[in-house]
Write a protein that holds these residues in place. Sequence first.
Motif, PDB file in Angstrom:
ATOM      1  N   GLU A  40       0.818  -1.222   0.000  1.00  0.00           N
ATOM      2  CA  GLU A  40       0.000   0.000   0.000  1.00  0.00           C
ATOM      3  C   GLU A  40       0.847   1.267   0.000  1.00  0.00           C
ATOM      4  O   GLU A  40       0.612   2.191   0.781  1.00  0.00           O
ATOM      5  CB  GLU A  40      -0.978   0.003   1.177  1.00  0.00           C
ATOM      6  N   ILE A  41       1.812   1.331  -0.915  1.00  0.00           N
ATOM      7  CA  ILE A  41       2.651   2.533  -0.993  1.00  0.00           C
ATOM      8  C   ILE A  41       1.855   3.761  -1.411  1.00  0.00           C
ATOM      9  O   ILE A  41       2.256   4.876  -1.129  1.00  0.00           O
ATOM     10  CB  ILE A  41       3.846   2.334  -1.947  1.00  0.00           C
ATOM     11  N   ARG A  42       0.710   3.529  -2.048  1.00  0.00           N
ATOM     12  CA  ARG A  42      -0.103   4.683  -2.468  1.00  0.00           C
ATOM     13  C   ARG A  42      -0.696   5.417  -1.270  1.00  0.00           C
ATOM     14  O   ARG A  42      -1.186   6.534  -1.410  1.00  0.00           O
ATOM     15  CB  ARG A  42      -1.196   4.241  -3.429  1.00  0.00           C
ATOM     16  N   GLN A  43      -0.644   4.828  -0.082  1.00  0.00           N
ATOM     17  CA  GLN A  43      -1.171   5.475   1.120  1.00  0.00           C
ATOM     18  C   GLN A  43      -0.072   6.146   1.943  1.00  0.00           C
ATOM     19  O   GLN A  43      -0.346   6.720   2.982  1.00  0.00           O
ATOM     20  CB  GLN A  43      -1.907   4.450   1.986  1.00  0.00           C
ATOM     21  N   ARG A  44       1.159   6.088   1.464  1.00  0.00           N
ATOM     22  CA  ARG A  44       2.283   6.633   2.230  1.00  0.00           C
ATOM     23  C   ARG A  44       2.710   7.999   1.707  1.00  0.00           C
ATOM     24  O   ARG A  44       2.388   8.384   0.605  1.00  0.00           O
ATOM     25  CB  ARG A  44       3.471   5.683   2.149  1.00  0.00           C
ATOM     26  N   GLY A  45       3.516   8.675   2.485  1.00  0.00           N
ATOM     27  CA  GLY A  45       4.090   9.941   2.065  1.00  0.00           C
ATOM     28  C   GLY A  45       3.145  11.111   2.256  1.00  0.00           C
ATOM     29  O   GLY A  45       1.980  10.949   2.620  1.00  0.00           O
ATOM     30  N   PRO A  46       3.654  12.311   1.994  1.00  0.00           N
ATOM     31  CA  PRO A  46       2.852  13.515   2.223  1.00  0.00           C
ATOM     32  C   PRO A  46       1.625  13.619   1.316  1.00  0.00           C
ATOM     33  O   PRO A  46       0.657  14.275   1.671  1.00  0.00           O
ATOM     34  CB  PRO A  46       3.830  14.659   1.961  1.00  0.00           C
ATOM     35  N   LEU A  47       1.645  12.996   0.167  1.00  0.00           N
ATOM     36  CA  LEU A  47       0.507  13.053  -0.749  1.00  0.00           C
ATOM     37  C   LEU A  47      -0.181  11.692  -0.857  1.00  0.00           C
ATOM     38  O   LEU A  47      -0.816  11.385  -1.865  1.00  0.00           O
ATOM     39  CB  LEU A  47       0.964  13.521  -2.136  1.00  0.00           C
ATOM     40  N   GLY A  48      -0.069  10.880   0.181  1.00  0.00           N
ATOM     41  CA  GLY A  48      -0.665   9.550   0.180  1.00  0.00           C
ATOM     42  C   GLY A  48      -2.179   9.594   0.052  1.00  0.00           C
ATOM     43  O   GLY A  48      -2.835  10.523   0.521  1.00  0.00           O
ATOM     44  N   THR A  49      -2.714   8.589  -0.581  1.00  0.00           N
ATOM     45  CA  THR A  49      -4.169   8.473  -0.749  1.00  0.00           C
ATOM     46  C   THR A  49      -4.771   7.933   0.544  1.00  0.00           C
ATOM     47  O   THR A  49      -4.284   6.943   1.090  1.00  0.00           O
ATOM     48  CB  THR A  49      -4.484   7.495  -1.904  1.00  0.00           C
ATOM     49  N   PRO A  50      -5.822   8.571   1.054  1.00  0.00           N
ATOM     50  CA  PRO A  50      -6.456   8.052   2.275  1.00  0.00           C
ATOM     51  C   PRO A  50      -6.963   6.624   2.054  1.00  0.00           C
ATOM     52  O   PRO A  50      -7.433   6.278   0.966  1.00  0.00           O
ATOM     53  CB  PRO A  50      -7.629   9.014   2.508  1.00  0.00           C
ATOM     54  N   ALA A  51      -6.873   5.805   3.080  1.00  0.00           N
ATOM     55  CA  ALA A  51      -7.278   4.395   2.977  1.00  0.00           C
ATOM     56  C   ALA A  51      -8.715   4.245   2.491  1.00  0.00           C
ATOM     57  O   ALA A  51      -9.008   3.341   1.705  1.00  0.00           O
ATOM     58  CB  ALA A  51      -7.099   3.708   4.329  1.00  0.00           C
ATOM     59  N   GLU A  52      -9.600   5.149   2.902  1.00  0.00           N
ATOM     60  CA  GLU A  52     -11.003   5.031   2.493  1.00  0.00           C
ATOM     61  C   GLU A  52     -11.200   5.295   0.997  1.00  0.00           C
ATOM     62  O   GLU A  52     -12.205   4.899   0.417  1.00  0.00           O
ATOM     63  CB  GLU A  52     -11.906   5.954   3.322  1.00  0.00           C
ATOM     64  N   ASP A  53     -10.215   5.938   0.354  1.00  0.00           N
ATOM     65  CA  ASP A  53     -10.300   6.175  -1.091  1.00  0.00           C
ATOM     66  C   ASP A  53      -9.712   5.015  -1.907  1.00  0.00           C
ATOM     67  O   ASP A  53      -9.838   4.995  -3.128  1.00  0.00           O
ATOM     68  CB  ASP A  53      -9.579   7.465  -1.475  1.00  0.00           C
ATOM     69  N   CYS A  54      -9.065   4.091  -1.247  1.00  0.00           N
ATOM     70  CA  CYS A  54      -8.471   2.933  -1.931  1.00  0.00           C
ATOM     71  C   CYS A  54      -9.507   1.803  -1.949  1.00  0.00           C
ATOM     72  O   CYS A  54      -9.423   0.848  -1.172  1.00  0.00           O
ATOM     73  CB  CYS A  54      -7.193   2.492  -1.230  1.00  0.00           C
ATOM     74  N   THR A  55     -10.466   1.934  -2.836  1.00  0.00           N
ATOM     75  CA  THR A  55     -11.568   0.966  -2.884  1.00  0.00           C
ATOM     76  C   THR A  55     -11.282  -0.216  -3.809  1.00  0.00           C
ATOM     77  O   THR A  55     -11.940  -1.241  -3.717  1.00  0.00           O
ATOM     78  CB  THR A  55     -12.871   1.646  -3.324  1.00  0.00           C
ATOM     79  N   GLU A  56     -10.322  -0.079  -4.697  1.00  0.00           N
ATOM     80  CA  GLU A  56      -9.955  -1.166  -5.600  1.00  0.00           C
ATOM     81  C   GLU A  56      -8.516  -1.568  -5.334  1.00  0.00           C
ATOM     82  O   GLU A  56      -7.693  -0.738  -4.948  1.00  0.00           O
ATOM     83  CB  GLU A  56     -10.093  -0.723  -7.058  1.00  0.00           C
ATOM     84  N   SER A  57      -8.214  -2.823  -5.574  1.00  0.00           N
ATOM     85  CA  SER A  57      -6.845  -3.302  -5.411  1.00  0.00           C
ATOM     86  C   SER A  57      -5.942  -2.643  -6.446  1.00  0.00           C
ATOM     87  O   SER A  57      -6.337  -2.433  -7.593  1.00  0.00           O
ATOM     88  CB  SER A  57      -6.774  -4.813  -5.601  1.00  0.00           C
ATOM     89  N   CYS A  58      -4.730  -2.341  -6.052  1.00  0.00           N
ATOM     90  CA  CYS A  58      -3.767  -1.796  -6.994  1.00  0.00           C
ATOM     91  C   CYS A  58      -3.240  -2.942  -7.864  1.00  0.00           C
ATOM     92  O   CYS A  58      -3.398  -4.118  -7.519  1.00  0.00           O
ATOM     93  CB  CYS A  58      -2.628  -1.108  -6.252  1.00  0.00           C
ATOM     94  N   PRO A  59      -2.612  -2.627  -8.999  1.00  0.00           N
ATOM     95  CA  PRO A  59      -2.100  -3.689  -9.877  1.00  0.00           C
ATOM     96  C   PRO A  59      -1.132  -4.647  -9.187  1.00  0.00           C
ATOM     97  O   PRO A  59      -1.110  -5.837  -9.480  1.00  0.00           O
ATOM     98  CB  PRO A  59      -1.409  -2.914 -11.001  1.00  0.00           C
ATOM     99  N   ILE A  60      -0.334  -4.147  -8.239  1.00  0.00           N
ATOM    100  CA  ILE A  60       0.606  -5.033  -7.551  1.00  0.00           C
ATOM    101  C   ILE A  60      -0.135  -6.028  -6.671  1.00  0.00           C
ATOM    102  O   ILE A  60       0.203  -7.194  -6.618  1.00  0.00           O
ATOM    103  CB  ILE A  60       1.640  -4.228  -6.749  1.00  0.00           C
ATOM    104  N   ALA A  61      -1.184  -5.573  -5.982  1.00  0.00           N
ATOM    105  CA  ALA A  61      -1.965  -6.475  -5.138  1.00  0.00           C
ATOM    106  C   ALA A  61      -2.665  -7.539  -5.978  1.00  0.00           C
ATOM    107  O   ALA A  61      -2.831  -8.671  -5.543  1.00  0.00           O
ATOM    108  CB  ALA A  61      -2.990  -5.697  -4.324  1.00  0.00           C
TER     109      ALA A  61
END
Length: 82
Positions: A40-61
Amino acid sequence: MKSVQGKTGGYVLTRAAAEITVLDVVQAVDGASPAFVCTEIRQRGPLGTPAEDCTESCPIARGPEALPGIGVWLTSVSGSDG
């Protein structure tokens, strides 16, 4: 595969090349654990996506499912195809 020691040693296939798929080689080298692990690297860092906005699995998952046909290719290409 088995190893042969000595001056002319190395590795010898224990099955015919036509019976060994790319998936067999990958699993022999990497093991049977998943090749893709989502952290879940898309949720990390200063511009990370909030967990509630990650409704679909990323391609790596999704791993191999994100690459159409990869499972068929891994199990159908063998040593006789090269």
